[in-house]
Design an enzyme around this catalytic site. Structure first.
Site, PDB file in Angstrom:
ATOM      1  CG  HIS A 213     -47.923 -16.199  59.657  1.00  0.00           C
ATOM      2  ND1 HIS A 213     -46.600 -16.038  59.667  1.00  0.00           N
ATOM      3  CD2 HIS A 213     -48.399 -16.982  60.630  1.00  0.00           C
ATOM      4  CE1 HIS A 213     -46.027 -16.787  60.695  1.00  0.00           C
ATOM      5  NE2 HIS A 213     -46.926 -17.177  61.383  1.00  0.00           N
TER       6      HIS A 213
ATOM      7  CG  HIS B  87     -48.642 -16.073  65.456  1.00  0.00           C
ATOM      8  ND1 HIS B  87     -47.471 -16.190  65.881  1.00  0.00           N
ATOM      9  CD2 HIS B  87     -48.743 -17.003  64.346  1.00  0.00           C
ATOM     10  CE1 HIS B  87     -46.797 -17.116  65.302  1.00  0.00           C
ATOM     11  NE2 HIS B  87     -47.591 -17.495  64.237  1.00  0.00           N
ATOM     12  CD  GLU B  88     -52.085 -18.339  62.823  1.00  0.00           C
ATOM     13  OE1 GLU B  88     -51.908 -18.221  61.321  1.00  0.00           O
ATOM     14  OE2 GLU B  88     -51.666 -19.078  63.393  1.00  0.00           O
TER      15      GLU B  88
END
Length: 213
Positions: free
Chosen positions: A57, A53-54
């Site tokens: 980004h 997820h990170e």
């Protein structure tokens, strides 16, 4: 190419361990034996879900030429730990900070939606694998373990997607909604349905339905 600082790697590792522990507590309460048994399986789902997820980004930020770095939010970790004892996890251990003098709502929205989309894709992949191994899980301990990991991975990633898409505070949903209402509606609807299904009909029934049982 993704580049990491030593402090960023440290923060990611701390957040990963604590959030894994939080989801373990939320699923087992104060039963330490059950927590120790389920924690390795949860770490797979959280590990993939949180880290990727990170990185979603970070990848999109760097694609647009910005420097992006994950930073720990200690208060968020403490709050996540507290909420886990009540059966849910307020998963806000930190965030990827994108350093830019100016950024349009479109670029900010695309960077923000990348993380939840990664969780949606991971949840779908966990479900597919669970479906593939379901029949053999009755006769194979290895297949059973894979199935259990996938069930947890699906639940954790679908929850992370819908949670991060909530349009509150500094969560991803606020930035996606400001950029494109339609994309926000579609993504949070998909994540919401994926999260609600195992709660209402059960993960195993979902798998059996797909298999035609």
């Amino acid at each position: 190419m993704l580049k990491f600082t030593s402090s960023e790697i440290r923060d990611l590792f701390i957040a990963f361990v604590v959030i894994s522990l939080c989801f373990g507590i939320a699923n087992t309460g104060r039963d330490m034996a059950a927590l120790m048994a389920i924690l390795p399986m949860i770490m797979v789902g959280v590990g993939l879900g949180f880290i990727l997820h990170e990185l979603g980004h970070k990848f999109v930020s760097m694609k647009y030429g910005y420097w992006a770095e994950f930073k720990l939010w200690p208060q968020g970790l403490i709050f996540a730990l507290i909420t886990s004892f009540f059966g849910f996890v307020f998963a806000a251990p930190g965030a990827v900070y994108t350093y830019a003098n100016y950024m349009t709502d479109e670029i900010n929205g695309k960077i923000s939606v990348a993380g939840p989309v990664v969780n949606i894709v991971l949840a779908a992949l966990f479900f597919i694998v669970a479906t593939l191994v379901y029949r053999s899980a009755f006769t194979s301990q290895t297949s059973l373990l894979i199935y259990q990991i996938c069930a947890l991975g699906y639940s954790i990633n679908s929850f992370l997607a819908v949670f991060n898409l909530l349009p509150i505070g500094n969560l991803d949903g606020s930035k996606v909604l400001r950029w494109n209402v339609g994309i926000w509606i579609v993504t949070i609807a998909i994540a919401g349905i994926m999260t609600a299904l195992p709660m209402t009909m059960g993960f195993e029934i979902m798998v059996r339905t797909v298999l035609g049982f």
